[in-house]
Design a protein around this motif. Structure first.
Motif, PDB file in Angstrom:
ATOM      1  N   PRO A  72      27.664  51.869  41.097  1.00  0.00           N
ATOM      2  CA  PRO A  72      28.662  51.513  40.081  1.00  0.00           C
ATOM      3  C   PRO A  72      28.483  50.118  39.481  1.00  0.00           C
ATOM      4  CG  PRO A  72      29.711  52.679  41.888  1.00  0.00           C
ATOM      5  CD  PRO A  72      28.292  52.427  42.308  1.00  0.00           C
ATOM      6  N   PRO A  73      28.319  49.036  40.301  1.00  0.00           N
ATOM      7  CA  PRO A  73      28.120  47.721  39.687  1.00  0.00           C
ATOM      8  C   PRO A  73      26.830  47.663  38.876  1.00  0.00           C
ATOM      9  CG  PRO A  73      28.697  47.506  42.017  1.00  0.00           C
ATOM     10  CD  PRO A  73      28.377  48.942  41.769  1.00  0.00           C
ATOM     11  N   LEU A  92      27.315  49.334  35.517  1.00  0.00           N
ATOM     12  CA  LEU A  92      28.154  48.503  34.650  1.00  0.00           C
ATOM     13  C   LEU A  92      27.369  47.311  34.106  1.00  0.00           C
ATOM     14  CD1 LEU A  92      31.451  48.617  36.732  1.00  0.00           C
ATOM     15  CD2 LEU A  92      31.165  49.528  34.423  1.00  0.00           C
ATOM     16  N   LEU A 138      33.557  42.027  38.280  1.00  0.00           N
ATOM     17  CA  LEU A 138      33.627  43.479  38.435  1.00  0.00           C
ATOM     18  C   LEU A 138      34.327  43.784  39.747  1.00  0.00           C
ATOM     19  CD1 LEU A 138      29.956  44.471  37.448  1.00  0.00           C
ATOM     20  CD2 LEU A 138      31.991  44.596  35.993  1.00  0.00           C
ATOM     21  N   SER A 197      34.861  45.658  43.122  1.00  0.00           N
ATOM     22  CA  SER A 197      33.973  46.399  44.027  1.00  0.00           C
ATOM     23  C   SER A 197      34.770  47.283  44.982  1.00  0.00           C
ATOM     24  CB  SER A 197      33.084  45.434  44.817  1.00  0.00           C
ATOM     25  OG  SER A 197      33.859  44.580  45.631  1.00  0.00           O
ATOM     26  N   SER A 229      35.291  44.624  33.049  1.00  0.00           N
ATOM     27  CA  SER A 229      36.104  44.288  34.223  1.00  0.00           C
ATOM     28  C   SER A 229      37.203  45.324  34.404  1.00  0.00           C
ATOM     29  CB  SER A 229      36.728  42.894  34.074  1.00  0.00           C
ATOM     30  OG  SER A 229      35.740  41.887  34.054  1.00  0.00           O
ATOM     31  N   SER A 283      35.820  48.693  35.412  1.00  0.00           N
ATOM     32  CA  SER A 283      35.304  48.770  36.785  1.00  0.00           C
ATOM     33  C   SER A 283      36.344  49.288  37.769  1.00  0.00           C
ATOM     34  CB  SER A 283      34.795  47.392  37.241  1.00  0.00           C
ATOM     35  OG  SER A 283      35.843  46.462  37.448  1.00  0.00           O
ATOM     36  N   VAL A 316      35.012  52.332  40.131  1.00  0.00           N
ATOM     37  CA  VAL A 316      34.910  52.159  41.584  1.00  0.00           C
ATOM     38  C   VAL A 316      35.805  53.160  42.313  1.00  0.00           C
ATOM     39  CG1 VAL A 316      35.430  50.583  43.486  1.00  0.00           C
ATOM     40  CG2 VAL A 316      34.192  49.758  41.493  1.00  0.00           C
TER      41      VAL A 316
END
Length: 329
Positions: A38-39, A42, A143, A145, A263, A266, A270
């Protein structure tokens, strides 16, 4: 005559293209996260959108999977300007700027809504994020997590069941104390050692994101996902001061707008990823999800908060976070 005009137009176009190319700048962004997580996804979207919306003046090349080293290594490279940008989690940032340690405290955010509200505030974006300027870099965004919980080889239905469990933990004083206060035996290990440590019975479980039970197959040995949701690391995007100063103001504004949008995006990315991973872990690996009563866990953290409130650096920041939340502890 027409040929001369055409040649002149072509020359003018070539000069304009050369000037635009000369103005274009490629910035190196280092991260230790996988490109396909995911990060990582992004960050790829961040790079693509910035290039498009600045008409190619700003290009961001991402070096994922620790290609440029671990976070401690490329943090120093960002400070020196060897690397322009980097992704640093809030636990690492605490070592450089202690105020960020408030974001890492167990149960400082008791819900997703509380977390999102604080992270959207001027306290974070206008005050906390500006405290690193004298360290050679600025925080340009973050972002999510996700929350961190506990996964174990043994069932844990209450705080009493945690007593004596050997749980892997990051080499962070706050995290080690947190697990001690819960009654566990914290065992600092590198993240890369978790799977083999579970396999060999060296640990009973770990503290971390539950998506790893499926994505990294920790659930083959840790069959219990305990939704304790004690902390949530924040991934911070940092940029060298001098590199940032050389960007056009309008390009900085564009980059900031895109970062703000990502942001907010995210949060859902997540959450969806963890939900999907947990469903697969249950279906394919036999993992059992346990909703634990968090109130006793929250209460056990009192010593950490008492000490933090007395800290001359972290105390004032924690007080402001509590004021935003309308709480004392």
């Amino acid at each position: 005559m027409k040929l001369k005009k055409l040649a002149a137009l072509m020359l003018t176009g070539a000069v304009a293209f050369t000037s635009a190319s000369a103005m274009a700048k490629t910035y190196k962004l280092a991260t230790n996260v996988p490109a396909d997580g995911p990060p990582g996804r992004l960050l790829q979207e961040f790079s693509q959108r910035v290039a498009e919306d600045t008409d190619g003046r700003v290009k961001i090349k991402i070096f994922a999977n620790g290609t440029l080293g671990g976070q401690a290594q490329y943090l120093q490279q960002v400070q020196s300007g060897v690397v322009h940008m980097g992704l640093i989690n809030s636990a690492m940032m605490e070592n450089v700027q202690p105020e960020f340690g408030v974001l890492n405290l167990p149960y400082v955010f008791r819900s997703n809504e509380e977390f999102q509200s604080v992270m959207a505030s001027d306290l974070i974006n206008e005050e906390l994020f500006q405290t690193t300027q004298d360290k050679g870099f600025e925080v340009v965004g973050f972002l999510d997590s996700g929350s961190r919980s506990i996964y174990s080889t043994k069932p844990v239905n209450s705080i009493d069941d945690l007593k004596g469990l050997k749980l892997r933990v990051m080499s962070s004083p706050t995290y080690i104390e947190m697990l001690k206060l819960m009654g566990t035996a914290p065992t600092p290990l590198d993240f890369s050692e978790i799977y083999s440590a579970l396999q060999q019975g060296m640990i009973d479980g770990a503290e971390g994101g539950l998506a790893g039970l499926y994505e990294l197959k920790f659930g083959q040995y840790a069959q219990y996902a305990i939704k304790s949701e004690q902390t949530r690391l924040v991934d911070l995007i940092i940029m060298n001061n001098k590199a940032l100063a050389k960007m056009k103001p309008e390009d900085i504004a564009t980059m900031n707008d895109i970062m703000l949008d990502l942001s907010e995006k995210s949060y859902q990315v997540v959450a969806d990823n963890e939900s999907s991973a947990l469903e697969k872990a249950q279906a394919e690996l036999g993992v059992k999800v346990i909703e634990i009563d968090k109130a006793p866990l929250v209460a056990s953290m009192a010593p950490i908060y008492e000490r933090t409130m007395q800290d001359p650096v972290k105390g004032p920041m924690l007080k402001k976070v509590f004021d935003l939340q309308g709480r004392e502890y």
